[in-house]
Design a protein around this motif. Structure first.
Motif, PDB file in Angstrom:
ATOM      1  N   GLY A  93      45.087 -87.256 144.607  1.00 27.76           N
ATOM      2  CA  GLY A  93      46.195 -86.588 145.274  1.00 27.76           C
ATOM      3  C   GLY A  93      45.619 -85.681 146.349  1.00 27.76           C
ATOM      4  O   GLY A  93      44.479 -85.214 146.246  1.00 27.76           O
ATOM      5  N   CYS A  94      46.389 -85.419 147.399  1.00 22.97           N
ATOM      6  CA  CYS A  94      45.837 -84.650 148.523  1.00 22.97           C
ATOM      7  C   CYS A  94      45.506 -83.217 148.130  1.00 22.97           C
ATOM      8  O   CYS A  94      44.507 -82.657 148.599  1.00 22.97           O
ATOM      9  N   GLU A  95      46.294 -82.626 147.257  1.00 27.98           N
ATOM     10  CA  GLU A  95      46.047 -81.244 146.859  1.00 27.98           C
ATOM     11  C   GLU A  95      44.720 -81.105 146.125  1.00 27.98           C
ATOM     12  O   GLU A  95      43.925 -80.216 146.414  1.00 27.98           O
ATOM     13  N   GLN A  96      44.481 -81.989 145.163  1.00 27.82           N
ATOM     14  CA  GLN A  96      43.233 -81.945 144.400  1.00 27.82           C
ATOM     15  C   GLN A  96      42.039 -82.321 145.284  1.00 27.82           C
ATOM     16  O   GLN A  96      40.950 -81.785 145.118  1.00 27.82           O
ATOM     17  N   PHE A  97      42.249 -83.237 146.230  1.00 29.05           N
ATOM     18  CA  PHE A  97      41.180 -83.615 147.146  1.00 29.05           C
ATOM     19  C   PHE A  97      40.740 -82.414 147.984  1.00 29.05           C
ATOM     20  O   PHE A  97      39.542 -82.171 148.170  1.00 29.05           O
ATOM     21  N   ILE A  98      41.697 -81.648 148.496  1.00 30.06           N
ATOM     22  CA  ILE A  98      41.366 -80.469 149.285  1.00 30.06           C
ATOM     23  C   ILE A  98      40.632 -79.443 148.421  1.00 30.06           C
ATOM     24  O   ILE A  98      39.669 -78.808 148.866  1.00 30.06           O
ATOM     25  N   ALA A  99      41.058 -79.309 147.166  1.00 28.90           N
ATOM     26  CA  ALA A  99      40.353 -78.394 146.247  1.00 28.90           C
ATOM     27  C   ALA A  99      38.914 -78.854 146.032  1.00 28.90           C
ATOM     28  O   ALA A  99      37.989 -78.036 146.020  1.00 28.90           O
TER      29      ALA A  99
END
Length: 169
Positions: A134-140
């Protein structure tokens, strides 16, 4: 930092899902209105929206990261910004500013070739990783990897006694 990044990503992911569901139902109601309105042709904004919507979620996420890296790269080229950039966008264990450069140096590249190579690699695997996390976890993961690698760089510099500033993660 990593715990905060992933905690924030979880909240962001929940809010994003909630927003997508609300948008889906609102678009279903308003869809018939769009069919009745005349469509504009040759509109630049519409072309950009069409291009943006054709990208995968991973590509859209990485486009933002690439834009941030290009922006920071351009800031390095401004002579009036050099002192600021050396203070906050390079990692140096002997600097007064230790924490913010750990994150900000992740976006720093001094060589165009180095930045282009890194952004190409990031672009090439982004879709598969974002579809998995997911994009949120990828950014994290991206931000955490940058901070952790800078911390390891600090430790290595302290162990070897070399206190030179460095760029990048």
């Amino acid at each position: 930092f990593t715990g905060s990044a992933f905690g924030s990503a979880a909240i962001w992911q929940y809010e994003s899902l909630k927003s997508r569901l609300q948008t889906y139902f609102e678009e279903a109601r308003a869809d018939w209105l769009d069919k009745m309105r005349p469509q504009k042709r040759g509109d630049f904004r519409k072309q950009v929206n069409s291009w943006w919507n054709s990208l995968t979620e991973g590509q859209r996420t990485v486009t933002g990261i690439i834009a941030a890296n290009v922006f920071v790269f351009c800031l390095w080229r401004l002579p009036g910004m050099r002192r600021f950039m050396f203070t906050y966008f390079t990692s140096d264990p002997s600097s007064r500013a230790l924490c913010s450069p750990m994150l900000l140096s992740t976006f720093s590249h001094f060589s165009l070739f180095h930045m282009a190579a890194n952004m190409y690699v990031l672009w090439s695997f982004s879709s598969s990783i974002v579809s998995l996390l997911g994009c949120e976890q990828f950014i994290a993961v991206y931000l955490s990897a940058g901070v952790i690698s800078t911390f390891v760089s600090y430790v290595a510099k302290m162990a070897t006694g070399r206190f030179e500033p460095s760029l990048g993660a």
